[in-house]
Design a protein around this motif. Structure first.
Motif, mmCIF file in Angstrom:
data_model
loop_
_atom_site.group_PDB
_atom_site.id
_atom_site.type_symbol
_atom_site.label_atom_id
_atom_site.label_comp_id
_atom_site.label_asym_id
_atom_site.label_seq_id
_atom_site.Cartn_x
_atom_site.Cartn_y
_atom_site.Cartn_z
ATOM 1 N N ASP A 33 25.618 -32.615 -3.003
ATOM 2 C CA ASP A 33 26.498 -31.426 -2.589
ATOM 3 C C ASP A 33 25.933 -31.271 -1.035
ATOM 4 O OD1 ASP A 33 28.027 -29.144 -3.210
ATOM 5 O OD2 ASP A 33 26.383 -28.173 -2.669
ATOM 6 N N PHE A 34 26.875 -30.572 -0.243
ATOM 7 C CA PHE A 34 26.594 -30.214 0.982
ATOM 8 C C PHE A 34 25.801 -29.095 1.246
ATOM 9 C CE2 PHE A 34 27.331 -26.904 4.267
ATOM 10 C CZ PHE A 34 27.248 -27.752 5.459
ATOM 11 N N SER A 35 25.243 -28.302 0.179
ATOM 12 C CA SER A 35 24.321 -27.554 0.181
ATOM 13 C C SER A 35 22.837 -28.270 0.154
ATOM 14 C CB SER A 35 24.106 -26.312 -0.776
ATOM 15 O OG SER A 35 24.128 -26.984 -2.208
ATOM 16 N N ASN A 36 22.525 -29.559 -0.433
ATOM 17 C CA ASN A 36 21.533 -30.363 -0.414
ATOM 18 C C ASN A 36 21.347 -31.094 0.626
ATOM 19 O OD1 ASN A 36 20.668 -28.877 -2.664
ATOM 20 N ND2 ASN A 36 22.153 -30.189 -3.910
ATOM 21 N N LEU A 37 22.193 -31.372 1.556
ATOM 22 C CA LEU A 37 22.491 -32.561 2.494
ATOM 23 C C LEU A 37 21.595 -32.065 3.536
ATOM 24 C CD1 LEU A 37 23.431 -35.106 3.313
ATOM 25 C CD2 LEU A 37 25.467 -34.205 4.396
ATOM 26 N N SER A 38 20.562 -32.666 3.932
ATOM 27 C CA SER A 38 19.806 -32.219 5.107
ATOM 28 C C SER A 38 19.486 -33.235 6.135
ATOM 29 C CB SER A 38 18.260 -32.062 4.581
ATOM 30 O OG SER A 38 17.710 -33.032 4.075
ATOM 31 N N THR A 39 20.004 -34.677 5.838
ATOM 32 C CA THR A 39 19.841 -35.631 6.811
ATOM 33 C C THR A 39 21.007 -36.632 6.466
ATOM 34 O OG1 THR A 39 18.569 -36.979 5.351
ATOM 35 C CG2 THR A 39 17.303 -35.621 7.041
ATOM 36 N N PHE A 40 21.270 -37.301 7.889
ATOM 37 C CA PHE A 40 22.088 -38.419 7.861
ATOM 38 C C PHE A 40 21.369 -39.663 8.257
ATOM 39 C CE2 PHE A 40 25.962 -35.206 8.650
ATOM 40 C CZ PHE A 40 26.509 -35.614 7.638
ATOM 41 N N ILE A 41 21.926 -40.573 7.937
ATOM 42 C CA ILE A 41 21.261 -42.098 8.284
ATOM 43 C C ILE A 41 22.375 -42.747 9.293
ATOM 44 C CG2 ILE A 41 20.347 -44.249 7.406
ATOM 45 C CD1 ILE A 41 18.839 -42.069 6.521
ATOM 46 N N TRP A 76 32.764 -28.834 5.527
ATOM 47 C CA TRP A 76 33.374 -29.719 4.414
ATOM 48 C C TRP A 76 32.250 -29.941 3.361
ATOM 49 C CZ3 TRP A 76 37.803 -29.088 5.291
ATOM 50 C CH2 TRP A 76 38.749 -29.171 6.433
ATOM 51 N N PRO A 77 32.532 -30.384 2.278
ATOM 52 C CA PRO A 77 31.428 -30.869 1.323
ATOM 53 C C PRO A 77 31.364 -32.335 1.541
ATOM 54 C CG PRO A 77 33.630 -30.504 0.483
ATOM 55 C CD PRO A 77 33.646 -30.058 1.690
ATOM 56 N N TYR A 78 30.133 -32.699 1.440
ATOM 57 C CA TYR A 78 29.687 -33.899 1.900
ATOM 58 C C TYR A 78 29.113 -34.395 0.387
ATOM 59 C CZ TYR A 78 30.560 -32.970 6.650
ATOM 60 O OH TYR A 78 31.134 -32.693 8.114
ATOM 61 N N CYS A 79 29.902 -35.355 -0.266
ATOM 62 C CA CYS A 79 29.428 -35.833 -1.500
ATOM 63 C C CYS A 79 29.634 -37.553 -1.705
ATOM 64 C CB CYS A 79 30.176 -34.941 -2.680
ATOM 65 S SG CYS A 79 31.902 -35.280 -2.519
ATOM 66 N N LYS A 132 34.699 -38.047 8.544
ATOM 67 C CA LYS A 132 35.159 -38.878 7.421
ATOM 68 C C LYS A 132 34.075 -39.325 6.241
ATOM 69 C CE LYS A 132 37.832 -42.205 10.146
ATOM 70 N NZ LYS A 132 38.375 -43.303 10.863
ATOM 71 N N LEU A 133 32.914 -38.681 6.252
ATOM 72 C CA LEU A 133 32.257 -38.613 5.125
ATOM 73 C C LEU A 133 32.367 -37.578 4.189
ATOM 74 C CD1 LEU A 133 28.823 -39.410 6.881
ATOM 75 C CD2 LEU A 133 30.462 -41.003 5.922
ATOM 76 N N ALA A 134 33.169 -36.645 4.798
ATOM 77 C CA ALA A 134 33.330 -35.401 3.561
ATOM 78 C C ALA A 134 34.411 -36.130 2.486
ATOM 79 C CB ALA A 134 34.358 -34.501 4.364
ATOM 80 N N CYS A 135 34.044 -35.357 1.297
ATOM 81 C CA CYS A 135 34.973 -35.480 0.177
ATOM 82 C C CYS A 135 35.927 -34.496 0.014
ATOM 83 C CB CYS A 135 34.172 -35.671 -1.107
ATOM 84 S SG CYS A 135 32.833 -34.265 -1.279
ATOM 85 N N ALA A 136 36.659 -34.276 1.156
ATOM 86 C CA ALA A 136 37.745 -33.288 1.124
ATOM 87 C C ALA A 136 38.830 -33.660 1.915
ATOM 88 C CB ALA A 136 37.124 -32.024 1.501
ATOM 89 N N GLU A 137 39.934 -32.810 2.074
ATOM 90 C CA GLU A 137 41.182 -32.907 2.879
ATOM 91 C C GLU A 137 40.547 -32.821 4.306
ATOM 92 O OE1 GLU A 137 43.884 -34.834 2.333
ATOM 93 O OE2 GLU A 137 43.459 -35.282 0.273
ATOM 94 N N ILE A 138 40.607 -33.833 5.161
ATOM 95 C CA ILE A 138 40.191 -33.473 6.581
ATOM 96 C C ILE A 138 41.412 -33.266 7.456
ATOM 97 C CG2 ILE A 138 37.708 -34.064 6.025
ATOM 98 C CD1 ILE A 138 38.286 -36.671 7.500
ATOM 99 N N HIS A 139 42.337 -33.245 7.062
ATOM 100 C CA HIS A 139 43.393 -33.218 7.972
ATOM 101 C C HIS A 139 43.489 -32.205 9.107
ATOM 102 C CE1 HIS A 139 45.326 -36.241 5.462
ATOM 103 N NE2 HIS A 139 45.566 -35.206 4.268
ATOM 104 N N VAL A 140 42.769 -31.042 8.890
ATOM 105 C CA VAL A 140 42.740 -30.053 10.022
ATOM 106 C C VAL A 140 41.859 -30.626 11.081
ATOM 107 C CG1 VAL A 140 41.872 -27.672 10.554
ATOM 108 C CG2 VAL A 140 42.987 -28.235 8.570
ATOM 109 N N SER A 141 40.664 -31.243 10.742
ATOM 110 C CA SER A 141 39.930 -31.723 11.775
ATOM 111 C C SER A 141 40.708 -32.942 12.462
ATOM 112 C CB SER A 141 38.629 -32.292 11.046
ATOM 113 O OG SER A 141 37.571 -31.296 10.666
ATOM 114 N N ASN A 142 41.279 -33.968 11.792
ATOM 115 C CA ASN A 142 41.975 -35.073 12.540
ATOM 116 C C ASN A 142 43.080 -34.518 13.492
ATOM 117 O OD1 ASN A 142 40.687 -36.800 10.822
ATOM 118 N ND2 ASN A 142 42.004 -37.054 9.323
ATOM 119 N N TYR A 143 43.777 -33.431 13.018
ATOM 120 C CA TYR A 143 44.671 -33.197 13.740
ATOM 121 C C TYR A 143 44.302 -32.341 15.073
ATOM 122 C CZ TYR A 143 48.038 -34.121 9.926
ATOM 123 O OH TYR A 143 48.742 -34.961 9.222
#
Length: 315
Positions: free
Chosen positions: A8-16, A169-172, A189-200
């Motif tokens: 869940d996004f709330s537990n995501l603290s780092t990216f690789i 965005w939620p990252y799952c 692109k790592l988000a598990c949601a519709e990201i059309h707003v970000s894309n546009y």
């Protein structure tokens, strides 16, 4: 009940950050040209700032804009290169979520800022060539300062939605970014949601901001060329056009790799991932490295001051 395999996004603290996928074994060798480009960018841009500050005769709009570009290039390269080198040398791939968003913000903000500075420099060349007698009256120091602040504010405001949207965005799916740095589309692109707003929104910024900036530059140079070809003597035409040479080279060094990388990222689905990451990383380093070289070699005033500086040190 939530899926245990999701993060869940709330537990995501780092990216690789993976670095350059498929070329991990060659990271140390790849780091050599990257490190050299970064060193040239740092040394060259600080030299530009030092020379302009030291020489009162260079306290003119053209060189003030050049200093703005040098500062922008320093921020651009420093926001990404240290982390790249830590991946190459120490395999330090983790990046805090907030640090990733901060890097993303500075990266995109100062790309937009540099584009605006190139437009401001085109304006300076337009006034200097098409209305030279009023150049000092039109482009006063207060106006140059306002243009600089406006260009920075434009980049800051336009890029802020990138970060606000990325945070919501939620990252799952995964926290692995197949890149050397936190570029906007690679993160969302790592988000598990519709990201059309970000894309546009990101596409609108690329095409509207950079497209409009290029349009204004083309309009400026159309008027500049008309003024140049109206001069009676060939030598005068060549000399006048020569004052635009450095700016034209800087435009090509910035816009061609930038637009190519942006379009390749969105439409080059069949390209090898390592090729895309290399191109996207190199284009960030090319303008900061090339700009001080271009202006140092092609601009007589800077070249003369630089030679004088080394001559005095040598004596």
């Amino acid at each position: 009940m939530s899926d245990s395999n999701t993060t869940d996004f709330s537990n995501l603290s780092t990216f690789i950050l993976l670095g350059i996928p498929g070329l991990e074994a060659a990271h140390v060798w790849i780091s050599i040209p990257f490190c050299a480009m970064y060193a040239i960018a740092i040394l060259g841009n600080f030299t530009i700032l030092f020379i302009v500050k030291r020489e009162p005769s260079l306290h003119e709009p053209m060189y003030y804009f050049l200093c703005m570009m040098a500062i922008t290039d320093l921020v651009l390269s420093t926001s990404t290169l240290p982390k790249m080198l830590s991946i190459f040398w120490f395999n330090s791939r983790e990046i805090d979520f907030s640090a990733c968003l901060t890097q993303m913000y500075f990266l995109h903000c100062f790309l937009v800022t540099e584009s605006g500075i190139l437009v401001a420099m085109a304006l300076d060349r337009y006034v200097a060539i098409c209305d030279p007698l009023r150049h000092s009256i039109i482009l006063t120091n207060p106006l140059v300062a306002k243009i600089g602040v406006g260009v920075v504010l434009r980049g800051s405001i336009l890029v802020l939605p990138y970060i606000l949207l990325a945070r919501r965005w939620p990252y799952c799916r995964t926290n692995i970014i197949p890149h050397l740095y936190c570029v906007h589309m690679a993160v969302v692109k790592l988000a598990c949601a519709e990201i059309h707003v970000s894309n546009y929104y990101s596409l609108s910024v690329v095409f509207c901001v950079f497209g409009l900036d290029l349009f204004f530059i083309v309009v400026s140079y159309t008027q500049i060329l008309r003024a140049i070809f109206s001069l009676p003597k060939k030598d005068a035409r060549l000399k006048t056009f020569g004052t635009c040479g450095s700016h034209l080279c800087a435009i090509l060094a910035f816009y061609i790799p930038c637009l190519f990388s942006a379009l390749m990222y969105r439409f080059g689905k069949n390209m090898a991932l390592h090729f895309h990451v290399l191109i996207a990383s190199v284009y960030l380093l090319m303008p900061p490295m090339l700009n001080p070289i271009i202006y140092g070699v092609r601009t007589k005033q800077i070249r003369d001051r630089l030679l004088r500086l080394f001559t005095h040190k040598g004596t």
